[in-house]
Design an enzyme around this catalytic site. Structure first.
Site, PDB file in Angstrom:
ATOM      1  N   GLY A   1       0.861  -1.209   0.066  1.00 56.84           N
ATOM      2  CA  GLY A   1      -0.005  -0.039  -0.062  1.00 56.84           C
ATOM      3  C   GLY A   1       0.888   1.247   0.109  1.00 56.84           C
ATOM      4  O   GLY A   1       1.339   1.458   1.116  1.00 56.84           O
TER       5      GLY A   1
ATOM      6  N   GLY B   1       0.274   4.328  -0.110  1.00 56.61           N
ATOM      7  CA  GLY B   1      -0.417   5.409   0.074  1.00 56.61           C
ATOM      8  C   GLY B   1       0.363   6.467   1.204  1.00 56.61           C
ATOM      9  O   GLY B   1       1.299   6.176   1.250  1.00 56.61           O
ATOM     10  N   ALA B   2      -0.485   7.287   1.941  1.00 56.52           N
ATOM     11  CA  ALA B   2       0.130   8.206   2.866  1.00 56.52           C
ATOM     12  C   ALA B   2       0.957   7.367   3.968  1.00 56.52           C
ATOM     13  O   ALA B   2       1.852   7.621   4.119  1.00 56.52           O
ATOM     14  CB  ALA B   2      -1.212   9.119   3.519  1.00 56.52           C
TER      15      ALA B   2
ATOM     16  N   GLY C   1       1.770   4.216   4.164  1.00 61.17           N
ATOM     17  CA  GLY C   1       2.741   3.325   3.614  1.00 61.17           C
ATOM     18  C   GLY C   1       4.078   4.015   3.144  1.00 61.17           C
ATOM     19  O   GLY C   1       5.205   3.776   3.691  1.00 61.17           O
TER      20      GLY C   1
ATOM     21  N   LYS D   1      -9.302   2.354  20.137  1.00 63.62           N
ATOM     22  CA  LYS D   1      -9.427   3.239  19.239  1.00 63.62           C
ATOM     23  C   LYS D   1     -10.664   3.309  18.304  1.00 63.62           C
ATOM     24  O   LYS D   1     -11.139   4.198  17.871  1.00 63.62           O
ATOM     25  CB  LYS D   1      -8.228   3.013  18.412  1.00 63.62           C
ATOM     26  CG  LYS D   1      -7.916   4.121  17.292  1.00 63.62           C
ATOM     27  CD  LYS D   1      -6.389   4.196  17.015  1.00 63.62           C
ATOM     28  CE  LYS D   1      -6.156   5.413  16.029  1.00 63.62           C
ATOM     29  NZ  LYS D   1      -6.486   4.994  14.561  1.00 63.62           N
TER      30      LYS D   1
ATOM     31  N   ASN E   1     -13.045   6.337  17.656  1.00 65.18           N
ATOM     32  CA  ASN E   1     -13.417   6.488  16.237  1.00 65.18           C
ATOM     33  C   ASN E   1     -14.772   6.497  15.733  1.00 65.18           C
ATOM     34  O   ASN E   1     -15.318   7.247  14.962  1.00 65.18           O
ATOM     35  CB  ASN E   1     -12.561   5.662  15.267  1.00 65.18           C
ATOM     36  CG  ASN E   1     -11.198   6.028  15.231  1.00 65.18           C
ATOM     37  OD1 ASN E   1     -10.772   6.923  15.547  1.00 65.18           O
ATOM     38  ND2 ASN E   1     -10.232   4.991  14.684  1.00 65.18           N
TER      39      ASN E   1
ATOM     40  N   ASN F   1     -15.544  10.040  14.127  1.00 65.00           N
ATOM     41  CA  ASN F   1     -15.524   9.900  12.832  1.00 65.00           C
ATOM     42  C   ASN F   1     -16.771  10.214  12.121  1.00 65.00           C
ATOM     43  O   ASN F   1     -16.859  11.041  11.243  1.00 65.00           O
ATOM     44  CB  ASN F   1     -14.729   8.648  12.416  1.00 65.00           C
ATOM     45  CG  ASN F   1     -13.456   8.705  11.976  1.00 65.00           C
ATOM     46  OD1 ASN F   1     -12.755   9.497  11.267  1.00 65.00           O
ATOM     47  ND2 ASN F   1     -12.781   7.808  13.075  1.00 65.00           N
TER      48      ASN F   1
ATOM     49  N   ASN G   1     -12.677  17.992  14.255  1.00 65.26           N
ATOM     50  CA  ASN G   1     -12.740  17.388  15.393  1.00 65.26           C
ATOM     51  C   ASN G   1     -13.041  17.871  16.761  1.00 65.26           C
ATOM     52  O   ASN G   1     -14.022  17.584  17.467  1.00 65.26           O
ATOM     53  CB  ASN G   1     -11.754  16.515  15.845  1.00 65.26           C
ATOM     54  CG  ASN G   1     -11.203  15.589  14.717  1.00 65.26           C
ATOM     55  OD1 ASN G   1     -11.967  15.364  13.894  1.00 65.26           O
ATOM     56  ND2 ASN G   1     -10.122  14.851  15.022  1.00 65.26           N
TER      57      ASN G   1
ATOM     58  N   GLU H   1     -14.160   4.334   5.796  1.00 68.57           N
ATOM     59  CA  GLU H   1     -13.786   3.127   6.524  1.00 68.57           C
ATOM     60  C   GLU H   1     -14.873   2.773   7.549  1.00 68.57           C
ATOM     61  O   GLU H   1     -14.656   1.898   8.404  1.00 68.57           O
ATOM     62  CB  GLU H   1     -12.377   3.212   7.175  1.00 68.57           C
ATOM     63  CG  GLU H   1     -11.229   3.220   6.138  1.00 68.57           C
ATOM     64  CD  GLU H   1      -9.778   3.050   6.706  1.00 68.57           C
ATOM     65  OE1 GLU H   1      -9.330   2.055   6.313  1.00 68.57           O
ATOM     66  OE2 GLU H   1      -9.507   4.063   7.389  1.00 68.57           O
TER      67      GLU H   1
HETATM   68  N1  LIG Z   1      -3.224   8.689   6.656  1.00 68.10           N
HETATM   69  C1  LIG Z   1      -3.128   8.647   8.038  1.00 68.10           C
HETATM   70  O1  LIG Z   1      -2.826   9.815   8.784  1.00 68.10           O
HETATM   71  C2  LIG Z   1      -3.277   7.709   8.854  1.00 68.10           C
HETATM   72  C3  LIG Z   1      -3.273   7.633  10.198  1.00 68.10           C
HETATM   73  C4  LIG Z   1      -3.593   6.533  10.976  1.00 68.10           C
HETATM   74  C5  LIG Z   1      -4.087   5.464  10.348  1.00 68.10           C
HETATM   75  N2  LIG Z   1      -4.254   5.468   8.995  1.00 68.10           N
HETATM   76  C6  LIG Z   1      -4.750   4.398   8.666  1.00 68.10           C
HETATM   77  O2  LIG Z   1      -3.892   3.615   7.480  1.00 68.10           O
HETATM   78  C7  LIG Z   1      -4.695   2.984   6.590  1.00 68.10           C
HETATM   79  C8  LIG Z   1      -4.033   3.471   5.283  1.00 68.10           C
HETATM   80  O3  LIG Z   1      -4.179   4.884   5.229  1.00 68.10           O
HETATM   81  P1  LIG Z   1      -3.742   5.861   4.043  1.00 68.10           P
HETATM   82  O4  LIG Z   1      -4.391   7.399   4.707  1.00 68.10           O
HETATM   83  O5  LIG Z   1      -2.436   5.550   3.905  1.00 68.10           O
HETATM   84  O6  LIG Z   1      -4.679   5.414   2.695  1.00 68.10           O
HETATM   85  P2  LIG Z   1      -4.388   5.714   1.315  1.00 68.10           P
HETATM   86  O7  LIG Z   1      -3.391   6.952   1.266  1.00 68.10           O
HETATM   87  O8  LIG Z   1      -5.584   5.751   0.764  1.00 68.10           O
HETATM   88  O9  LIG Z   1      -3.430   4.339   0.911  1.00 68.10           O
HETATM   89  C9  LIG Z   1      -3.785   3.248   0.841  1.00 68.10           C
HETATM   90  C10 LIG Z   1      -3.004   2.691  -0.235  1.00 68.10           C
HETATM   91  O10 LIG Z   1      -3.257   1.379  -0.627  1.00 68.10           O
HETATM   92  C11 LIG Z   1      -3.310   1.053  -2.019  1.00 68.10           C
HETATM   93  N3  LIG Z   1      -4.169   0.022  -2.486  1.00 68.10           N
HETATM   94  C12 LIG Z   1      -5.155  -0.305  -2.609  1.00 68.10           C
HETATM   95  N4  LIG Z   1      -5.246  -1.617  -3.146  1.00 68.10           N
HETATM   96  C13 LIG Z   1      -4.262  -2.159  -3.199  1.00 68.10           C
HETATM   97  C14 LIG Z   1      -3.842  -3.203  -3.715  1.00 68.10           C
HETATM   98  N5  LIG Z   1      -4.717  -4.285  -4.195  1.00 68.10           N
HETATM   99  N6  LIG Z   1      -2.673  -3.522  -3.920  1.00 68.10           N
HETATM  100  C15 LIG Z   1      -1.629  -2.710  -3.573  1.00 68.10           C
HETATM  101  N7  LIG Z   1      -1.754  -1.461  -3.115  1.00 68.10           N
HETATM  102  C16 LIG Z   1      -3.338  -0.927  -2.707  1.00 68.10           C
HETATM  103  C17 LIG Z   1      -3.869   2.406  -2.500  1.00 68.10           C
HETATM  104  O11 LIG Z   1      -3.563   2.448  -3.743  1.00 68.10           O
HETATM  105  P3  LIG Z   1      -4.874   3.244  -4.782  1.00 68.10           P
HETATM  106  O12 LIG Z   1      -4.652   4.751  -4.586  1.00 68.10           O
HETATM  107  O13 LIG Z   1      -4.430   2.737  -6.238  1.00 68.10           O
HETATM  108  O14 LIG Z   1      -6.328   2.790  -4.127  1.00 68.10           O
HETATM  109  C18 LIG Z   1      -3.365   3.256  -1.609  1.00 68.10           C
HETATM  110  O15 LIG Z   1      -1.968   3.932  -2.201  1.00 68.10           O
HETATM  111  C19 LIG Z   1      -6.039   3.242   6.786  1.00 68.10           C
HETATM  112  O16 LIG Z   1      -6.678   2.184   7.459  1.00 68.10           O
HETATM  113  C20 LIG Z   1      -5.991   4.519   7.747  1.00 68.10           C
HETATM  114  O17 LIG Z   1      -7.410   4.656   8.469  1.00 68.10           O
HETATM  115  C21 LIG Z   1      -3.905   6.471   8.140  1.00 68.10           C
END
Ligand SMILES: NC(=O)c1ccc[n+]([C@@H]2O[C@H](COP(=O)([O-])OP(=O)(O)OC[C@H]3O[C@@H](n4cnc5c(N)ncnc54)[C@H](OP(=O)(O)O)[C@@H]3O)[C@@H](O)[C@H]2O)c1
Length: 268
Positions: A8, A10-11, A13, A151, A155, A159, A169, A233
């Site tokens: 993943g 994303g942010a 990751g 948590k 949430n 949320n 918030n 979510e």
């Molecule tokens: N961001 C924060 O500040 C934060 C803080 C605490 C907890 N979290 C938790 O951490 C988790 C991730 O959050 P995030 O903010 O990082 O979300 P995000 O930015 O949407 O990242 C998720 C990543 O997973 C990828 N993905 C989806 N399906 C996939 C697949 N089949 N194979 C490989 N990669 C795939 C997505 O790609 P696509 O864009 O192509 O879909 C995206 O890059 C969530 O549960 C969130 O609640 C986030």
């Protein structure tokens, strides 16, 4: 030096990858592209909760490699346990991260709570070292479901209310929200108790308000998803709570209404 896989890009990751690389760790950050070499000694799962199943199925990690699930909410841990036989660890973080033009910005420093969930514990030391490098301080719990339920309980109030009303918030500190927050907590307590999570109403309300105050200016992740027309979510938060309630013969009409309301708003 261990080879660490992050599923993943994303942010969260990218934040984890960036911080591990700064600490001289060898990191593979995997997005949706087919996996080239599946030789990581540990995979951190950093997708959204509803993306875990598809992402891990495509990854198909060797069955002795531990997986650490870092997404928000509950439910995906059971899906994963049914999907693979790997050792499983669960974690959650209060760090904040945002993707911006291919890079990542850390929006808030926090901590990480994690613990062993299933299978061999042999890699517990590696899991701790990696999480403590990426999201310090990392705190290990014997019963990892305790911090995850706590948590989720927080949430499940902050949320959906902020997403429904499109407020930051801190707005939840206003008098107008107090009766609804107390009612949502009152409804949750028997479900939490049946799951072995004992809270008093006063203590849980106080924790929710403390988080709302500490993050007063923040946009919750659910509101951010709503504003960006992304799926939220909610299934892994209020949805999981309602499903547990139903299994326990308990009624959670306010959480059910929020689950349905936020789901109906989703991706529009
Ligand atoms: N961001 C924060 O500040 C934060 C803080 C605490 C907890 N979290 C938790 O951490 C988790 C991730 O959050 P995030 O903010 O990082 O979300 P995000 O930015 O949407 O990242 C998720 C990543 O997973 C990828 N993905 C989806 N399906 C996939 C697949 N089949 N194979 C490989 N990669 C795939 C997505 O790609 P696509 O864009 O192509 O879909 C995206 O890059 C969530 O549960 C969130 O609640 C986030």
């Amino acid at each position: 030096m261990a080879k660490i896989g992050i599923l993943g890009a994303g942010a969260i990751g990218r934040l984890v990858a960036q911080r591990l690389r700064k600490a001289d760790q060898e990191v593979t950050l995997k997005g949706r592209e087919p996996v080239q070499e599946n030789d990581a000694e540990l995979w951190l799962i950093c997708t959204k909760s509803y993306q875990v199943k598809e992402a891990v199925a495509a990854l198909s990690p060797p069955c002795d490699v531990p997986l650490v699930l870092l997404c928000n909410g509950l439910g995906p841990h059971q899906t994963l346990a049914g999907l693979v036989s790997n050792p499983l660890y669960l974690g959650t973080t209060t760090y904040g991260a945002r993707k911006s033009e291919g890079a990542v910005e850390m929006t808030g420093r926090g901590q990480c709570w994690y613990g062993h969930y299933r299978g061999s514990k042999a890699q517990l030391g590696l899991v701790h070292r990696v999480l403590n490098l990426a999201l310090p301080p990392a705190q290990c719990f014997d019963n990892v479901l305790a911090p995850l339920w706590r948590k989720l309980a927080i949430n499940a109030v902050i949320n959906p209310l902020t997403a429904r009303d499109k407020v930051a918030n801190g707005a939840l500190l206003a008098d107008t929200y107090q009766a609804e927050i107390t009612a949502l907590v009152t409804e949750m307590l028997p479900v939490l108790a049946a799951e072995g999570q004992a809270f008093t109403k006063e203590a849980l309300v106080a924790q929710i308000l403390a988080v709302a105050e500490a993050t007063a200016a923040n946009t919750s992740s659910m509101l951010a998803d709503r504003l960006a027309h992304r799926r939220t979510e909610i299934d892994a938060i209020n949805g999981y709570l309602c499903q547990k309630a139903q299994m326990q013969g308990l009624s959670t009409p306010r959480h059910l209404a929020l689950w349905q309301q936020i789901t109906a708003l989703g991706e529009h």
